[in-house]
Each structure stands twice: as C-alpha cells, then as structure tokens.
Design an enzyme around this catalytic site. Structure first.
Site, short mmCIF file in Angstrom:
data_model
loop_
_atom_site.label_atom_id
_atom_site.label_comp_id
_atom_site.label_asym_id
_atom_site.label_seq_id
_atom_site.Cartn_x
_atom_site.Cartn_y
_atom_site.Cartn_z
N ARG A 48 1.30 -1.69 0.29
CA ARG A 48 -0.07 -0.10 0.29
C ARG A 48 1.34 1.61 0.01
O ARG A 48 2.03 1.12 0.34
CB ARG A 48 -0.63 0.30 1.35
CG ARG A 48 -0.20 -0.48 2.03
CD ARG A 48 -0.66 -0.07 3.56
NE ARG A 48 -1.02 2.06 3.02
CZ ARG A 48 0.87 2.35 4.12
NH1 ARG A 48 1.66 1.50 4.28
NH2 ARG A 48 0.74 3.54 4.05
N ALA A 50 0.78 4.97 -2.29
CA ALA A 50 0.38 5.32 -3.69
C ALA A 50 1.92 5.22 -3.98
O ALA A 50 1.87 4.28 -5.50
CB ALA A 50 0.19 7.08 -4.08
N GLN A 199 -3.21 2.72 10.09
CA GLN A 199 -2.14 1.88 9.34
C GLN A 199 -1.31 2.94 9.96
O GLN A 199 0.42 3.06 10.16
CB GLN A 199 -2.12 2.37 8.41
CG GLN A 199 -2.61 1.71 7.28
CD GLN A 199 -4.18 1.58 6.80
OE1 GLN A 199 -5.05 2.61 7.99
NE2 GLN A 199 -5.16 1.45 5.98
N ASP A 240 -2.60 10.14 -1.72
CA ASP A 240 -2.88 9.50 -2.64
C ASP A 240 -3.22 9.68 -4.00
O ASP A 240 -3.24 9.48 -5.61
CB ASP A 240 -3.94 8.52 -2.23
CG ASP A 240 -3.12 7.46 -1.24
OD1 ASP A 240 -3.61 5.98 -1.57
OD2 ASP A 240 -3.79 7.96 -0.31
#
Length: 360
Positions: A48, A50, A199, A240
């Site tokens: 994960r 971007a 996260q 992102d």
C-alpha cells in the site's frame, strides 16, 4: 530485521514484499509470482501507499507476462493490455498505480520496435526498475525539502503511513522526519492511529520505533484537542492523489487534522512526489473515493466491535481542500498557493538533480 528489509524487492523472477497486514506482530514476506497474488496483495493492502503501489504495479506486469508465456508479440500485447486494467485499476484512488502501469506498458510497446517477447519483457523490467529508482530519489528530495520546511517543528503529527513502507525509498511525509533525525535535530512524532485499519498505529509506529525515532500513537479523535492545546508544532501527511487545484485525497481522517491545524494556526503540509499529481483532475470533488468492505469497520483483531445487524460506511479516503493546505512538498520543490499555478509550473519545469551541498 526491521529497516534492513525493503518494502518491495525484485528477485529476478518475482517480487518480494513485506505483508503489511501482518505488522507489527510479525514480519512476513510474500513472494509474488503471478497476477492473482499481485492483485490480491494490492486489494487487501499487503502492499500500500501510492508510490509503492506504482513501483509494485509496474513490476507486476513483468510477473504477469512471465506467467502467461505468450507465443507471439501480438499475444504479448494483448496480455499487457489486459493487465493494464487488471493491475492498474486494482485500487481506484491512488493515481500512481495506473500511472506507473500505463507508463511501463507504453514504454515496452509504444514505438513497436521490440524484436521479440524477450525484448518486450526487458523493456518492461527496465521501466519498472526505473520507476522504483526515481521514487527513491524523489523521497530523498522530499525529505531534504521537508526538513527545511519543518526546521522549527519538534513535535510533528501525521496520519496513516507515509514512510518507507509506502514508497520505494524513505517515504514522503516521514522522509522529512528521517531527515531531521539524521541531522541530529530533536523530533517527536504523534502518529494518529488511522482507523479502521490502523496504518498509523501499526505501520508508522513500527517503522519509526524500528529507526529509533520517538513516536507516540494517538487515537484519531484525540488529535484535534492536542493540536488545539498547542501540543503540536506542525502536521504533515502523504497523499494518494492531488488534483490540479491542490485538493488532496489521503487516508480517511486526514481532513479532520487539517481543520484542527487551521483552527490552531499551525502548518498543515502534504508531502508527495509529482507523480501523485493528477493534472487531468480539476478538483477534489472529482476524485473517486474507494469504498471498502464494511467488515473493516465492524471488526478489529478478528473481534466484532459492533452489534450484529447494524450497517457501516467505510470510505478509504477523504479530500482535504487546497485552502487548508499550507504547502505541498514535492520532489520538484515546495509548492505554495495558488496551487493551480504552482502545480502547473512544477509539472512543466525541467527536473534537475539536487545540488551537491551540505544537507546537514
């Protein structure tokens, strides 16, 4: 093991990645050698962030081509066009994934001069490795510039994970933290937990602690009050997707921190490579927000938190309007409002290597 283990690595025949769903309890590596495993890793967030998704998606094209073993150049082209969608659209919000997939396929097939399938594969691999290398260089420049921007900040808040686990380098938002620490500057990080998948609590806290940097986890709901009480010097997060006007999509919960920073009069910064800028996206209200499985809200650690029968809404991202962003720190420079102009200038500028100077 920690920092000696890269987030993703090309082995010569497959992609080795850290399974980020298993952190911080255990460090588990996944060997990605087929398309299904690659797409699954993207969708379930084993990989994960971007920039990391871009580098991984580009390498996954090589894996996918090897898996299918096409018999002709035309078959290879058909395989790659299928993978363009299958891999490139595995997650819709992070622009780097589709950008990297498109760039890699176009580099391999664009001029039609490849003599055979082996040449196509080599072009794919060369472009994918170049994307990863460029991201590592971008992270280094973002870290250098971020350290300058945050020169007076000691207590820094962040959300989600924008460190080495999210990139092919030292990270974006956390690159500034690593740069400050490497130069001996005092720095303490407040990592918002980043519900529902935590996260911040799991990944940011893990990698900063592993690097010996002072980090404390803060519940998402508590960060605004800490900011309002003057206990935070600045907020820096990754991105992102950044629209042409500066509106920025990041992990859901980011907007709340931006509003709190504006209320308290402290800086709120975005750190991202220029590859995260989507010049074709005029504003944030056009960004597609990924809606994830409601079970991620209902459960934590395998335990159901909510009553059976109730619903859950689970947007993966929110959009912070440009008016709340103090500056956007990129590999092409620190961008300031009006973002429509500074972003256009940054994308049009010829990129140069950072000057050879004393960084510390």
């Amino acid at each position: 093991m920690g920092t000696t283990t890269p987030t993703l690595r090309w082995t010569g025949a497959s992609i080795e990645i850290i399974d980020q769903t298993r952190l911080p309890a255990e460090l588990v590596l996944i060997d990605v050698c087929d398309t299904a495993t690659a797409v699954d890793a993207i969708e379930r967030l084993a990989i994960r962030g971007a920039p990391a998704l871009g580098a991984f998606g580009a390498l996954a094209l090589v894996v996918g081509l090897d898996e299918t073993q096409p018999d002709s150049l035309s078959d290879a082209r058909a395989v790659l066009e299928r993978l363009r969608t299958e891999i490139g659209d595995a997650r819709p919000t992070a622009v780097n994934l589709r950008w990297a997939v498109d760039r890699t396929i176009d580099a391999a097939l664009g001029d039609g001069a490849a003599a055979d399938i082996a040449a196509v594969r080599q072009r794919l691999l060369d472009e994918a490795l170049a994307i990863a290398d460029e991201d590592a260089q971008a992270c280094a420049e973002i870290g250098r510039l971020g350290r300058e921007v945050l020169a007076e900040a000691t207590v820094i808040a962040t959300h989600c994970n924008a460190g080495r686990l999210a990139t092919a380098g030292d990270g974006t938002a956390l690159a500034a933290v690593y740069a400050k620490a490497s130069c001996g500057e005092s720095v303490r990080v407040l990592a918002a937990e980043s519900r529902p998948l935590l996260q911040g609590a799991r990944l940011t806290a893990w990698e900063l602690a592993d690097a010996g940097i002072d980090v404390s986890v803060v519940s998402d709901g508590a960060m605004a009050s800490l900011i309002a009480r003057g206990e935070v010097d600045a907020v820096i997060v990754g991105a992102d997707r950044i629209a042409a006007n500066g509106d920025t999509a990041n992990k859901v919960g980011t907007l709340g921190h931006a509003l709190a920073a504006a209320h308290a009069g402290i800086g709120f910064y975005i750190a991202a490579p220029t590859t995260t800028i989507d010049a074709a996206m005029p504003s944030g209200d056009r960004i597609v927000i990924e809606q994830r499985n409601a079970d991620e809200v209902h459960h934590a650690g395998g335990i159901r938190l909510t009553p059976t029968g109730v619903g859950a809404v689970n947007p993966a991202f929110d959009v912070t309007p440009a008016r709340l962003i103090t500056a956007i720190i990129t590999d092409a420079g620190v961008l300031h409002p009006p973002y429509g102009e500074s972003i256009a200038d940054a994308l049009a500028a010829t990129r140069c290597s950072p000057a050879e100077d004393d960084r510390c």
